[in-house]
Design an enzyme around this catalytic site. Structure first.
Site, PDB file in Angstrom:
ATOM      1  CB  CYS A   1      -2.763 -23.070 -21.830  1.00 21.36           C
ATOM      2  SG  CYS A   1      -2.627 -23.547 -22.757  1.00 21.36           S
TER       3      CYS A   1
ATOM      4  CG  HIS B   1      -4.637 -18.485 -23.388  1.00 16.14           C
ATOM      5  ND1 HIS B   1      -3.128 -18.706 -22.673  1.00 16.14           N
ATOM      6  CD2 HIS B   1      -4.604 -19.852 -24.223  1.00 16.14           C
ATOM      7  CE1 HIS B   1      -2.203 -19.967 -23.321  1.00 16.14           C
ATOM      8  NE2 HIS B   1      -3.160 -20.457 -24.423  1.00 16.14           N
TER       9      HIS B   1
ATOM     10  CD  GLU C   1      -4.226 -15.366 -20.929  1.00 20.37           C
ATOM     11  OE1 GLU C   1      -3.079 -16.022 -20.858  1.00 20.37           O
ATOM     12  OE2 GLU C   1      -5.275 -15.928 -20.351  1.00 20.37           O
TER      13      GLU C   1
ATOM     14  CB  VAL D   1       0.548   5.193 -32.725  1.00 15.87           C
ATOM     15  CG1 VAL D   1       0.617   3.559 -32.341  1.00 15.87           C
ATOM     16  CG2 VAL D   1       0.193   5.615 -31.430  1.00 15.87           C
TER      17      VAL D   1
ATOM     18  CB  SER E   1       8.489   6.121 -33.349  1.00 19.86           C
ATOM     19  OG  SER E   1       7.071   6.604 -34.205  1.00 19.86           O
TER      20      SER E   1
ATOM     21  CD  GLN F   1      -0.943  -4.616 -38.373  1.00 23.12           C
ATOM     22  OE1 GLN F   1      -0.775  -5.265 -37.755  1.00 23.12           O
ATOM     23  NE2 GLN F   1       0.531  -4.427 -39.364  1.00 23.12           N
TER      24      GLN F   1
END
Length: 683
Positions: A94, A180, A182, A237, A239, A601
């Site tokens: 980029c 990108h 990655e 998850v 904590s 989510q």
């Protein structure tokens, strides 16, 4: 100095790949992808001198990250005297690709349109970086500038309908990719990274594979020493894995765990969290601090132009999303400070489950010296940074992404119902309630122009032969493929755009945006909702309209513009309880149809919007809800769930119907936006 101190602790003795930090949101993702190949990395800022780089003779290649700037001669000149003097292969991503372009006399310029999201491109399979790949690739692009004309020493190796997407030096092993490789949204990005690291850089043996569980436990033992730990546990998850690591490292008798209820939790959340953590043997102290949080203030920069600070309003009266996050983060730290004082401050250290994305999006120096702040996470507030600097805070998961934490949790044999819980933000429901007291002046000022642009895009098939300057401007931004798609909308039920008087946080070109959202309603048809067309239209709207970073489908009848006012909204008990009930109903429907694991989510967001009023004079008093089912692995990039593909359409319709029956809810919407350009959360 803080950043250099951190780097000195994580540097490997014989790194394989140097990653040059140019301020990317995905810099740590690059680091992760290289380490997944079994290689060791060195992560350094652009300002690093040539002499400092000579300390690492083991380096075999360089990756220059993306960043929020436009590649220019100045940046190119700086790196020409440092990393390029090493005479090893270089990959620019980029912004890094633009630096390579500028170095070799290409023209790099701001573009007429943005590209944010997944796009199809063509690649030259003869290039070593695209070895074993097909010519057609789907990649993640996020930029508002690009190489527009290639210098004589470079050749193009990838392109999209609108832009050059990749270049390669004619003689040297230097490559630039505008997209990108990655991130997960570049489907074959891992193979591109492997091609660069192994084939182009000539690395033949992987030496850097690590036991991350053992590494975390060793880090905890070293940082804690003879002290004990006060651990903040939200029940998520992150904590939970932190707590198990702490007990493995220093023993349960040395871990004092607390769960703080900030009054912004989901329905029955705190009770369920404490019960679940106790079930796996963790002794958790539950602190109900609801009233304290809602009435808390913090210090914020003043508006007088000087470096002075003033007290904010109470959390329950604040509308600025960054101030809300700061108050919540600082209040958490103040509560912890008081608990530490009770326990004996000198013999305790605090622990929290901070992840890499938290630090990246907060613009922390622990992730980058140049990255833009997208949103301040509660675990990286100013007070949290003071604790960290004083050596009173440990964060053994700070280099992890969410999917890596889940994998570590499985290794630790934590029950799957805890490992696979949907993430819930530390500030609770606060960033999911868009607080606003009046319509933004910028909405009123720009309404006519943006509304005309939206109508022109959605009705292009009908208006394409009209004469207007706006149409000429739009035509100049479009490719043939864009035109063909917009013409094809004639074959679908008519789509009506509605500019919404709310702003949402986005991430575009490694920068934070705070822009308007658009609602899309569709005329009823026996053929159902044209989801594919709506998703493609969302991509084009955010591409052609830089003041818009998010689009939603609005369930129900067509809504006629304009929206001239909003429901004044703060973090009041009414707004919190209204959202809490809607969130509970949405989760119930997902659970009923066993669809929780279909998505990563699903934020449920309360908007200060009252549609369908009987007259213009009826005051705005109701709210609307956005559901955002989202699919991602690392939570740095991701896409909206597609009805009928990722979630059954009947599940979404039942969810919308159940939510709309909540008293005070006007309409329900479905977020159609990928990340980028929209963040996972709306604030």
């Amino acid at each position: 100095n803080e950043y250099k101190s951190y780097l000195s602790r994580i540097m490997k003795a014989n790194p394989d790949i140097l990653i040059v930090d140019a301020g990317a949101q995905y810099g740590k993702v690059i680091n992760r992808r290289v380490e997944e190949l079994g290689l060791t990395t060195l992560f350094l800022p652009m300002e690093t001198s040539y002499n400092d780089l000579l300390q690492y003779p083991s380096l075999k290649g360089v990756i220059i990250s993306g960043g929020p700037n436009v590649g220019d001669k100045e940046a190119a000149s700086r790196l020409k005297e440092t990393v390029f003097k090493l005479n090893i292969p270089v990959l620019g991503i980029c912004y890094g690709a633009q630096i390579i372009g500028a170095m070799f006399n290409s023209v790099v310029d701001t573009t007429a349109v943005r590209e944010d999201g997944q796009f199809k491109i063509k690649v030259e399979t003869s290039s070593p970086i695209f070895k074993d790949l097909a010519p057609d690739q789907e990649v993640l692009v996020t930029h508002g500038s690009a190489i527009t004309q290639i210098g004589a020493e470079l050749i193009p190796i990838a392109s999209s309908d609108s832009f050059i997407q990749g270049v390669q030096h004619r003689e040297r092993s230097i490559y630039g990719l505008q997209f990108h490789p990655e991130v997960d949204l570049t489907k074959n990005g891992r193979l591109m990274m492997r091609n660069f690291c192994y084939d182009i850089c000539g690395i033949t043996m992987a030496t850097g594979i690590r036991n991350r569980q053992a590494q975390c436990i060793a880090e905890i033992k070293e940082e804690v020493g003879n002290r004990k730990v006060l651990a903040l546990l939200s029940g998520g998850v992150d904590s939970t894995v932190l707590a198990v690591l702490l007990t493995r490292a220093i023993g349960p008798e040395n871990v004092h765990a607390i769960h703080v209820d900030n009054g912004l939790m989901r329905k029955n959340e705190s009770h369920l969290v404490v019960k679940a953590l106790q079930a796996i043997g963790l002794n958790v102290n539950h602190l109900d601090c609801s009233q304290r949080f809602l009435n808390s203030r913090t210090q914020i920069p003043s508006n007088d132009g000087f470096r002075t600070k003033e007290h904010s309003k109470c959390l329950c009266a604040v509308t600025d999303p960054e101030v809300k996050r700061r108050i919540i983060g600082d209040t958490f730290i103040n509560i912890v400070s008081e608990k530490l004082a009770e326990l004996d401050t000198d013999n305790y250290v605090m622990a929290q489950g901070t992840l890499a994305p938290d630090l990246i999006e907060s613009g922390s120096l622990l992730s980058s010296t140049m990255a833009d702040t997208i949103k301040t996470h509660h675990n990286d507030s100013p007070l949290a940074r003071e604790f960290r600097k004083a050596g009173k805070l440990i964060e053994p998961l700070k280099t992890f992404h969410k999917d890596e934490v889940r994998e570590l949790g499985r290794e630790l044999r934590i029950p799957s119902e805890l490992i696979n819980r949907h993430p819930f933000p530390g500030p609770g429901l606060a960033p999911r309630i868009l607080c606003q007291l009046d319509v933004y002046p910028s909405y009123t000022d720009s309404y006519n122009e943006l509304n005309n642009q939206l109508n022109l895009i959605c009705s292009y098939y009908r208006l394409q032969h009209t004469q207007s300057q706006m149409l000429l401007s739009l035509e100049g931004k479009m490719s043939d493929a864009h035109r063909e798609f917009l013409k094809s909308l004639e074959n679908y039920p008519k789509i009506h755009p509605l500019l919404l008087p709310v702003r949402t946080v986005g991430v575009q070109g490694d920068q934070r945006t705070y822009s308007f959202a658009v609602g899309l309603t569709v005329e009823q048809s026996d053929n159902g909702t044209p989801w594919e067309a709506l998703f493609r239209l969302t991509k084009l709207i955010t591409m052609f309209c830089p003041s818009i970073n998010r689009c939603c489908y609005i369930f129900g009848e067509v809504i006629e513009p304009p929206m001239r006012d909003i429901t004044p909204t703060t973090l009041s008990p009414l707004a919190i309880n209204r959202l809490r009930e809607c969130d509970s109903r949405a989760t119930h429907v997902l659970t009923k149809y066993d669809c929780l694991q279909n998505i990563s989510q699903m934020p449920v967001v309360l908007l200060p919007l009252h549609f369908d009023r009987e007259s213009r004079h009826e005051p705005s008093s109701m709210h609307s809800i956005v559901i955002r089912p989202f699919i991602t692995n690392d939570f740095m990039t991701g896409r909206a769930a597609v009805p009928g593909v990722d979630l059954p359409e009947n599940v979404l319709k039942e969810m919308a119907s159940s939510i709309q029956s909540v008293m005070g809810i006007s309409r329900v919407m479905l977020d159609l936006t990928s990340k980028p350009p929209g963040t996972t959360e709306w604030e």
